[in-house]
Design a protein around this motif. Structure first.
Motif, PDB file in Angstrom:
ATOM      1  N   ALA A 156       0.828  -1.210   0.000  1.00 46.41           N
ATOM      2  CA  ALA A 156       0.000   0.000   0.000  1.00 46.41           C
ATOM      3  C   ALA A 156       0.862   1.259   0.000  1.00 46.41           C
ATOM      4  O   ALA A 156       0.564   2.234  -0.695  1.00 46.41           O
ATOM      5  N   SER A 157       1.951   1.230   0.772  1.00 46.21           N
ATOM      6  CA  SER A 157       2.796   2.413   0.900  1.00 46.21           C
ATOM      7  C   SER A 157       3.678   2.645  -0.313  1.00 46.21           C
ATOM      8  O   SER A 157       3.825   3.773  -0.779  1.00 46.21           O
ATOM      9  N   VAL A 158       4.251   1.557  -0.852  1.00 45.14           N
ATOM     10  CA  VAL A 158       5.254   1.687  -1.914  1.00 45.14           C
ATOM     11  C   VAL A 158       4.653   1.555  -3.305  1.00 45.14           C
ATOM     12  O   VAL A 158       4.977   2.319  -4.220  1.00 45.14           O
ATOM     13  N   PHE A 159       3.759   0.586  -3.475  1.00 39.33           N
ATOM     14  CA  PHE A 159       3.212   0.312  -4.807  1.00 39.33           C
ATOM     15  C   PHE A 159       1.793   0.845  -5.005  1.00 39.33           C
ATOM     16  O   PHE A 159       1.245   0.743  -6.104  1.00 39.33           O
ATOM     17  N   ASP A 160       1.189   1.376  -3.915  1.00 38.67           N
ATOM     18  CA  ASP A 160      -0.187   1.873  -3.978  1.00 38.67           C
ATOM     19  C   ASP A 160      -1.123   0.789  -4.511  1.00 38.67           C
ATOM     20  O   ASP A 160      -1.981   1.040  -5.368  1.00 38.67           O
ATOM     21  N   SER A 161      -0.953  -0.418  -4.003  1.00 38.24           N
ATOM     22  CA  SER A 161      -1.782  -1.538  -4.450  1.00 38.24           C
ATOM     23  C   SER A 161      -1.868  -2.563  -3.329  1.00 38.24           C
ATOM     24  O   SER A 161      -1.279  -2.387  -2.255  1.00 38.24           O
ATOM     25  N   ARG A 162      -2.603  -3.623  -3.592  1.00 34.03           N
ATOM     26  CA  ARG A 162      -2.724  -4.717  -2.633  1.00 34.03           C
ATOM     27  C   ARG A 162      -2.015  -5.946  -3.194  1.00 34.03           C
ATOM     28  O   ARG A 162      -2.044  -6.183  -4.407  1.00 34.03           O
ATOM     29  N   PRO A 163      -1.390  -6.759  -2.344  1.00 31.64           N
ATOM     30  CA  PRO A 163      -0.761  -7.982  -2.853  1.00 31.64           C
ATOM     31  C   PRO A 163      -1.823  -8.949  -3.365  1.00 31.64           C
ATOM     32  O   PRO A 163      -2.899  -9.083  -2.775  1.00 31.64           O
ATOM     33  N   VAL A 164      -1.531  -9.607  -4.475  1.00 29.39           N
ATOM     34  CA  VAL A 164      -2.495 -10.543  -5.056  1.00 29.39           C
ATOM     35  C   VAL A 164      -2.158 -11.975  -4.692  1.00 29.39           C
ATOM     36  O   VAL A 164      -2.888 -12.900  -5.068  1.00 29.39           O
ATOM     37  N   THR A 165      -1.083 -12.194  -3.970  1.00 24.58           N
ATOM     38  CA  THR A 165      -0.666 -13.535  -3.604  1.00 24.58           C
ATOM     39  C   THR A 165      -1.124 -13.868  -2.193  1.00 24.58           C
ATOM     40  O   THR A 165      -1.635 -13.009  -1.464  1.00 24.58           O
ATOM     41  N   SER A 166      -0.958 -15.102  -1.801  1.00 19.32           N
ATOM     42  CA  SER A 166      -1.229 -15.520  -0.431  1.00 19.32           C
ATOM     43  C   SER A 166       0.077 -16.004   0.187  1.00 19.32           C
ATOM     44  O   SER A 166       1.064 -16.219  -0.518  1.00 19.32           O
ATOM     45  N   GLY A 167       0.068 -16.161   1.497  1.00 18.72           N
ATOM     46  CA  GLY A 167       1.273 -16.586   2.178  1.00 18.72           C
ATOM     47  C   GLY A 167       1.639 -18.027   1.868  1.00 18.72           C
ATOM     48  O   GLY A 167       0.775 -18.907   1.871  1.00 18.72           O
ATOM     49  N   THR A 168       2.892 -18.264   1.574  1.00 17.25           N
ATOM     50  CA  THR A 168       3.374 -19.631   1.375  1.00 17.25           C
ATOM     51  C   THR A 168       3.802 -20.246   2.706  1.00 17.25           C
ATOM     52  O   THR A 168       3.519 -21.404   2.994  1.00 17.25           O
ATOM     53  N   VAL A 169       4.485 -19.447   3.533  1.00 17.13           N
ATOM     54  CA  VAL A 169       4.881 -19.871   4.869  1.00 17.13           C
ATOM     55  C   VAL A 169       4.371 -18.823   5.854  1.00 17.13           C
ATOM     56  O   VAL A 169       4.640 -17.634   5.705  1.00 17.13           O
ATOM     57  N   ILE A 170       3.618 -19.267   6.859  1.00 19.86           N
ATOM     58  CA  ILE A 170       3.084 -18.380   7.886  1.00 19.86           C
ATOM     59  C   ILE A 170       3.645 -18.820   9.234  1.00 19.86           C
ATOM     60  O   ILE A 170       3.404 -19.949   9.678  1.00 19.86           O
ATOM     61  N   VAL A 171       4.410 -17.936   9.871  1.00 17.12           N
ATOM     62  CA  VAL A 171       4.968 -18.220  11.195  1.00 17.12           C
ATOM     63  C   VAL A 171       4.791 -16.979  12.064  1.00 17.12           C
ATOM     64  O   VAL A 171       5.123 -15.877  11.632  1.00 17.12           O
ATOM     65  N   PRO A 172       4.260 -17.102  13.278  1.00 14.46           N
ATOM     66  CA  PRO A 172       3.881 -15.912  14.066  1.00 14.46           C
ATOM     67  C   PRO A 172       5.032 -15.270  14.834  1.00 14.46           C
ATOM     68  O   PRO A 172       4.873 -14.873  15.992  1.00 14.46           O
ATOM     69  N   ASP A 173       6.175 -15.143  14.203  1.00 15.05           N
ATOM     70  CA  ASP A 173       7.326 -14.494  14.832  1.00 15.05           C
ATOM     71  C   ASP A 173       8.240 -13.996  13.724  1.00 15.05           C
ATOM     72  O   ASP A 173       8.632 -14.773  12.839  1.00 15.05           O
ATOM     73  N   LEU A 174       8.597 -12.716  13.764  1.00 13.37           N
ATOM     74  CA  LEU A 174       9.412 -12.149  12.694  1.00 13.37           C
ATOM     75  C   LEU A 174      10.802 -12.767  12.624  1.00 13.37           C
ATOM     76  O   LEU A 174      11.413 -12.816  11.552  1.00 13.37           O
ATOM     77  N   ARG A 175      11.304 -13.254  13.747  1.00 12.20           N
ATOM     78  CA  ARG A 175      12.604 -13.909  13.714  1.00 12.20           C
ATOM     79  C   ARG A 175      12.527 -15.216  12.932  1.00 12.20           C
ATOM     80  O   ARG A 175      13.456 -15.583  12.212  1.00 12.20           O
ATOM     81  N   ALA A 176      11.399 -15.906  13.058  1.00 13.96           N
ATOM     82  CA  ALA A 176      11.189 -17.126  12.273  1.00 13.96           C
ATOM     83  C   ALA A 176      10.983 -16.786  10.801  1.00 13.96           C
ATOM     84  O   ALA A 176      11.418 -17.528   9.911  1.00 13.96           O
ATOM     85  N   VAL A 177      10.302 -15.659  10.535  1.00 11.89           N
ATOM     86  CA  VAL A 177      10.136 -15.208   9.148  1.00 11.89           C
ATOM     87  C   VAL A 177      11.507 -14.974   8.519  1.00 11.89           C
ATOM     88  O   VAL A 177      11.766 -15.375   7.375  1.00 11.89           O
ATOM     89  N   LEU A 178      12.409 -14.344   9.252  1.00  6.56           N
ATOM     90  CA  LEU A 178      13.752 -14.100   8.746  1.00  6.56           C
ATOM     91  C   LEU A 178      14.481 -15.415   8.478  1.00  6.56           C
ATOM     92  O   LEU A 178      15.137 -15.561   7.434  1.00  6.56           O
ATOM     93  N   SER A 179      14.366 -16.366   9.375  1.00  6.89           N
ATOM     94  CA  SER A 179      15.038 -17.652   9.185  1.00  6.89           C
ATOM     95  C   SER A 179      14.541 -18.357   7.922  1.00  6.89           C
ATOM     96  O   SER A 179      15.327 -18.895   7.145  1.00  6.89           O
ATOM     97  N   CYS A 180      13.219 -18.333   7.726  1.00 12.23           N
ATOM     98  CA  CYS A 180      12.647 -18.972   6.537  1.00 12.23           C
ATOM     99  C   CYS A 180      13.063 -18.225   5.264  1.00 12.23           C
ATOM    100  O   CYS A 180      13.349 -18.842   4.231  1.00 12.23           O
ATOM    101  N   THR A 181      13.100 -16.901   5.336  1.00 10.16           N
ATOM    102  CA  THR A 181      13.503 -16.105   4.180  1.00 10.16           C
ATOM    103  C   THR A 181      14.964 -16.361   3.848  1.00 10.16           C
ATOM    104  O   THR A 181      15.340 -16.505   2.677  1.00 10.16           O
ATOM    105  N   ARG A 182      15.793 -16.442   4.862  1.00 11.69           N
ATOM    106  CA  ARG A 182      17.220 -16.715   4.674  1.00 11.69           C
ATOM    107  C   ARG A 182      17.441 -18.069   3.998  1.00 11.69           C
ATOM    108  O   ARG A 182      18.340 -18.238   3.175  1.00 11.69           O
ATOM    109  N   SER A 183      16.580 -19.023   4.327  1.00 11.93           N
ATOM    110  CA  SER A 183      16.727 -20.363   3.755  1.00 11.93           C
ATOM    111  C   SER A 183      16.133 -20.487   2.351  1.00 11.93           C
ATOM    112  O   SER A 183      16.210 -21.553   1.736  1.00 11.93           O
TER     113      SER A 183
END
Length: 301
Positions: free
Chosen positions: A210-237
């Motif tokens: 919304a802030s950068v592209f002035d739009s909404r994402p059209v995708t859904s989450g592939t991996v959902i984990v309720p902690d940003l540190r876990a999000v980083l670990s999954c992204t790193r992998s």
């Protein structure tokens, strides 16, 4: 005039509700109602207007609260600290989002707890903005770090720092979309990339889009984990792209484990607030922690 009645009155005035005031005082709701009625009979004037949700102070109620509250707060400080507050170790209860509290606030406060003459015991709990503010209002916490600025007369807050959000992924995803695709196409260049997020609603990705592209994402989450540190670990992998606070992913960016996919001219920011109940900042251990966090936050921005 009975000081206990005044204390109950000031608590109701700040809480805006007999029920919430009862929880703060450790009383039953009928007991609080009875005390307010007794005080109103003594004064011969109504202090609150009863509404479907909570109460609203009358003009007389507002005037009495503004006169009485500072003196009651001072008495509470004396009662809480005692005549020799150096002889006892006070406990500070802090609540906030898990990642920011763990990575920022707790290291700062644990440094303070070890300082001579500044010591206090520390208890921390994690939760979202709504949970932490409700717990603070109910008296379960002394300080709360939150991304939502509290409203109403019961809580006070100060802006603590701003958090920059960045769009990141493992290097092979950046190579896949190409260096110029995102600049040319914008958000559509990212539609086929998997997404790692903390919730199915994609709060971080949606806010960034919304802030950068002035739009909404059209995708859904592939991996959902309720902690940003876990999000980083999954992204790193290599699990997909993610939107993360810069402070959290800075080491991974520096090591090349993840890369920034986009550098907008105005990066999205999120503000953190440091909240407390009105009157509690007169207590030395809460005031010290509050001041220390504000000073430490100057290096977090």
């Amino acid at each position: 005039m009975d000081l206990a009645l005044l204390r109950t009155f000031v608590t109701v005035h700040r809480a805006g509700s007999f029920t919430r005031a009862a929880a703060l005082l450790g009383l039953s709701q009928p007991a609080v109602t009875s005390q307010i009625r007794t005080l109103e009979r003594q004064l011969g004037r109504p202090l609150f207007l009863r509404q479907a949700r909570g109460v609203t102070p009358t003009t007389i109620g507002d005037e009495l609260a503004h006169k009485a509250a500072p003196h009651l707060d001072a008495l509470v400080e004396i009662a809480e600290t005692g005549l020799d507050d150096e002889s006892s170790l006070r406990t500070l209860h802090l609540a906030g989002p898990p990642e920011f509290t763990a990575e920022r606030a707790l290291p700062a406060l644990t440094a303070l707890t070890g300082e001579a003459g500044q010591g206090f015991a520390l208890r921390a709990s994690f939760g979202n903005a709504e949970e932490t503010l409700e717990g603070l209002a109910a008296g379960h916490h002394d300080l709360a770090i939150t991304t939502a600025q509290p409203r109403g007369a019961l809580l006070t807050s100060t802006a603590l720092c701003d958090e920059e959000h960045v769009l990141v992924a493992a290097p092979h995803w950046a190579e896949r979309i190409g260096s110029g695709s995102l600049r040319r196409e914008g958000a559509p260049a990212l539609e086929n990339l998997p997404v790692v997020e903390v919730h199915e609603s994609l709060p971080f990705v949606s806010r960034y889009w919304a802030s950068v592209f002035d739009s909404r994402p059209v995708t859904s989450g592939t991996v959902i984990v309720p902690d940003l540190r876990a999000v980083l670990s999954c992204t790193r992998s290599g699990a997909g792209l993610a939107v993360l606070p810069r402070y959290l992913c800075a080491p991974a960016l520096q090591d090349g484990e993840v890369v920034t996919l986009h550098e907008p001219a105005v990066p999205p920011l999120r503000t953190y607030f440091l909240a407390a109940r009105i009157g509690t900042l007169t207590m030395p251990h809460i005031a010290r922690a509050h001041d220390w966090l504000q000073r430490a936050a100057a290096d977090w921005c």
